[in-house]
Write an enzyme that holds these catalytic residues in place. Structure first.
Site, PDB file in Angstrom:
ATOM      1  NE  ARG A 278      -1.697  -2.444   2.702  1.00 27.20           N
ATOM      2  CZ  ARG A 278      -2.101  -3.057   2.357  1.00 27.20           C
ATOM      3  NH1 ARG A 278      -3.852  -3.782   1.641  1.00 27.20           N
ATOM      4  NH2 ARG A 278      -1.476  -4.074   2.491  1.00 27.20           N
ATOM      5  CB  THR A 279       3.452   2.660   1.967  1.00 24.51           C
ATOM      6  OG1 THR A 279       2.602   2.209   3.127  1.00 24.51           O
ATOM      7  CG2 THR A 279       3.989   3.947   2.850  1.00 24.51           C
TER       8      THR A 279
ATOM      9  CE  LYS B  91      28.018  -3.130  -7.786  1.00 22.62           C
ATOM     10  NZ  LYS B  91      28.036  -2.166  -8.419  1.00 22.62           N
TER      11      LYS B  91
ATOM     12  NE  ARG C 164       7.647   1.497   4.300  1.00 15.59           N
ATOM     13  CZ  ARG C 164       5.876   0.548   4.404  1.00 15.59           C
ATOM     14  NH1 ARG C 164       5.683  -1.206   4.393  1.00 15.59           N
ATOM     15  NH2 ARG C 164       4.347   0.824   5.107  1.00 15.59           N
TER      16      ARG C 164
ATOM     17  CG  HIS D 298       3.986   4.299   8.533  1.00 14.81           C
ATOM     18  ND1 HIS D 298       4.315   5.257   7.488  1.00 14.81           N
ATOM     19  CD2 HIS D 298       3.456   2.642   8.384  1.00 14.81           C
ATOM     20  CE1 HIS D 298       3.717   4.378   5.680  1.00 14.81           C
ATOM     21  NE2 HIS D 298       3.440   3.262   6.937  1.00 14.81           N
TER      22      HIS D 298
HETATM   23  C1  NCD Z   1       1.751  -0.460   8.290  1.00 16.07           C
HETATM   24  C2  NCD Z   1       3.607  -0.785   7.616  1.00 16.07           C
HETATM   25  O1  NCD Z   1       3.709  -1.397   7.236  1.00 16.07           O
HETATM   26  O2  NCD Z   1       3.643  -0.415   9.280  1.00 16.07           O
HETATM   27  N1  NCD Z   1       1.427  -1.190   6.579  1.00 16.07           N
HETATM   28  C3  NCD Z   1       0.851  -0.146   5.897  1.00 16.07           C
HETATM   29  O3  NCD Z   1       1.964   0.836   5.876  1.00 16.07           O
HETATM   30  N2  NCD Z   1      -0.321   0.736   5.669  1.00 16.07           N
HETATM   31  C4  NCD Z   1       0.819  -1.872   8.869  1.00 16.07           C
HETATM   32  C5  NCD Z   1       1.648  -3.507   8.978  1.00 16.07           C
HETATM   33  O4  NCD Z   1       2.901  -3.306   8.286  1.00 16.07           O
HETATM   34  O5  NCD Z   1       1.210  -3.710  10.221  1.00 16.07           O
END
Ligand code: NCD
Length: 350
Positions: A77-78, A106, A127, A160
Site C-alpha cells: 500500500r505505502t 558492494k 522505508r 510511520h
Molecule cells: C503498516 C506498516 O508497514 O507499518 N502497513 C502499512 O503501511 N499500511 C502496517 C503493518 O504492516 O502492519
C-alpha cells in the site's frame, strides 16, 4: 511557470512556524493547523482529479520533478499509494525495492546511497527496517550542498508519519457530521509495541481536544512508555485494558492492527494467544451504530473478512484515502499548496 523551491530544512522533528514541511520524518512535525490543512488539501485534490481537466492540471503541477522510492522493507500500500500520488502530480518515479539490487551489497553505506539518489531526484521516499534511519538520512541531507527532502514511509518499529496522516484523514472524514475527532474515544488494538502505525497515530492525538485513547494489547505488546509519557505531557486521557469487549460499546473508532511477527526472533519462535485481540461479527455486535473499524492493512487473523460488508468497516476507504493524503503531503513538501489552491479555485469547484 514560476521557479519551485521546497520549504527550508530547519529542525527536522519540530513543527515549522509557517506550517511548511521539507522532510517528513516524525509525527512531531504536525500541528493542528497543519493537520487540518493537509486533510483539506487531500479532499480538494481528489475532487479536482474527478474531472479530466482537473486531473490534467494536477499532473502539470510537479511535472518537472522526480522521486526516488527507496523501499528496503516490504510494502504494498505505502509503495503503491506514494507511487500513484507522485503520478497524480506528474512526478516521475524510480525505485529500489530491495537493497540486494543496489550498491549496498558492494559495501556502500546508506548515507552514500542516499546522497547518490539525491543527485538524480528531487525527493527521496524511504522505508527501512532500521529505526531512525529516515532521520539519519534527513540529517545527512541537511549537511550536503544540495539537500532533497526525505519522506519517512516507515522506519522500523518506530514511526510511520504519513500512515498516521491518512488515519487522521479517515477519522476526520468519518466524524465530519459528528464534530470531528475532538471528543472521540479511539481504541487501539493489537501489537502496539512494534506496530509503528499505532504509535504514530497515538502520537498525533495530542493535537485534538478531549479525546480518550484506549490501548488494548497483550502484556508483551503494550504501548511503549514514550508514547504514554507524550500523551500525559499533553493532557491527553488514555487508559489500558486487556478486555476489548468492555470498551467496544463506547468506542467511536477501533483501530485494529496485526501482530508484527516479522520482528520476532526467528531462533526463538513464541506462540501467543491473541484470541482476545480480534474483530469478527461477534465484536461488531458490541460496537455502537456509529463506531468505525480501521486497520492499516495488511490484515492477519485479527480482522475477519466477514466484517468487510459492514458499513462501519472503514479500512478499504482508509486505504484509498492514503493516496490522496500522500498527494497532499507532496504538495506541502514541494511548497506548491498555494499554487494548487489557485488551480482548484480556477476550476470553480464547490
Ligand atoms: C503498516 C506498516 O508497514 O507499518 N502497513 C502499512 O503501511 N499500511 C502496517 C503493518 O504492516 O502492519
Amino acid at each position: 511557470m514560476t521557479e519551485l523551491s521546497p520549504a527550508s530544512p530547519d529542525r527536522i522533528d519540530a513543527p515549522a512556524e509557517d506550517q511548511s514541511l521539507f522532510h517528513i520524518i516524525s509525527p512531531s512535525q504536525f500541528t493542528r493547523p497543519l493537520l487540518d490543512e493537509v486533510c483539506l488539501l487531500a479532499t480538494e485534490a481528489r475532487t479536482l482529479a474527478k474531472s479530466r481537466h482537473g486531473a490534467r492540471a494536477l499532473q502539470m503541477l510537479l511535472a518537472d520533478k522526480r522521486a526516488m522510492l527507496y523501499f528496503s522493507q516490504p510494502s504494498t500500500r505505502t509503495f503503491l499509494s506514494f507511487n500513484n500520488a507522485c503520478h497524480v502530480l506528474g512526478i516521475r518515479t524510480s525505485e529500489i525495492r530491495n537493497a540486494s539490487t543496489s550498491s549496498e551489497v558492494k559495501g556502500e553505506t546508506v548515507e552514500d546511497s542516499i546522497r547518490t539518489f539525491s543527485s538524480y531526484v528531487d525527493v527521496i521516499i524511504m522505508r527501512s527496517w532500521e529505526q531512525g534511519l529516515a532521520m539519519r538520512a534527513a540529517e545527512h541531507m541537511n549537511r550536503i550542498p544540495r539537500p532533497v527532502p526525505i519522506v519517512n514511509a516507515g522506519s522500523g518499529k518506530d514511526h510511520h508519519p504519513t500512515q498516521a496522516l491518512l488515519d487522521i484523514y479517515t477519522l476526520d472524514r468519518s466524524f465530519s457530521q459528528r464534530g470531528g475527532i475532538d471528543g472521540k474515544t479511539i481504541v487501539l488494538v493489537g501489537d502496539l509495541a512494534r506496530g509503528r502505525t499505532a504509535r504514530s497515530l497515538a502520537y498525533l492525538m495530542k493535537n485534538y481536544s478531549d479525546v480518550h485513547i484506549v490501548f488494548v494489547a497483550p502484556e508483551e505488546f503494550a504501548m511503549a512508555d514514550d508514547i504514554k509519557q507524550h500523551l500525559d505531557a499533553h493532557d491527553i486521557r488514555w487508559s489500558e485494558t486487556r478486555n476489548l469487549n468492555d470498551v467496544l460499546p463506547s468506542a467511536d473508532a477501533v483501530y485494529i492492527t496485526r501482530i508484527q511477527t516479522e520482528y520476532d526472533d526467528a531462533d526463538a519462535p513464541v506462540q501467543h494467544d491473541y484470541s482476545g485481540y480480534q474483530i469478527g461479527l461477534a465484536e461488531m455486535k458490541l460496537l455502537s451504530e456509529n463506531g468505525i473499524v480501521m486497520h492499516p492493512l495488511p490484515r492477519g487473523p485479527e480482522l475477519a473478512t466477514e466484517v468487510d460488508d459492514d458499513p462501519r468497516a472503514m479500512y478499504w476507504r482508509q486505504e484509498r484515502n492514503g493516496m490522496w493524503m500522500r498527494v497532499a503531503a507532496l504538495l506541502k513538501v514541494f511548497d506548491v499548496a498555494d499554487q494548487f489552491r489557485s488551480i482548484y479555485a480556477d476550476h470553480n469547484i464547490g
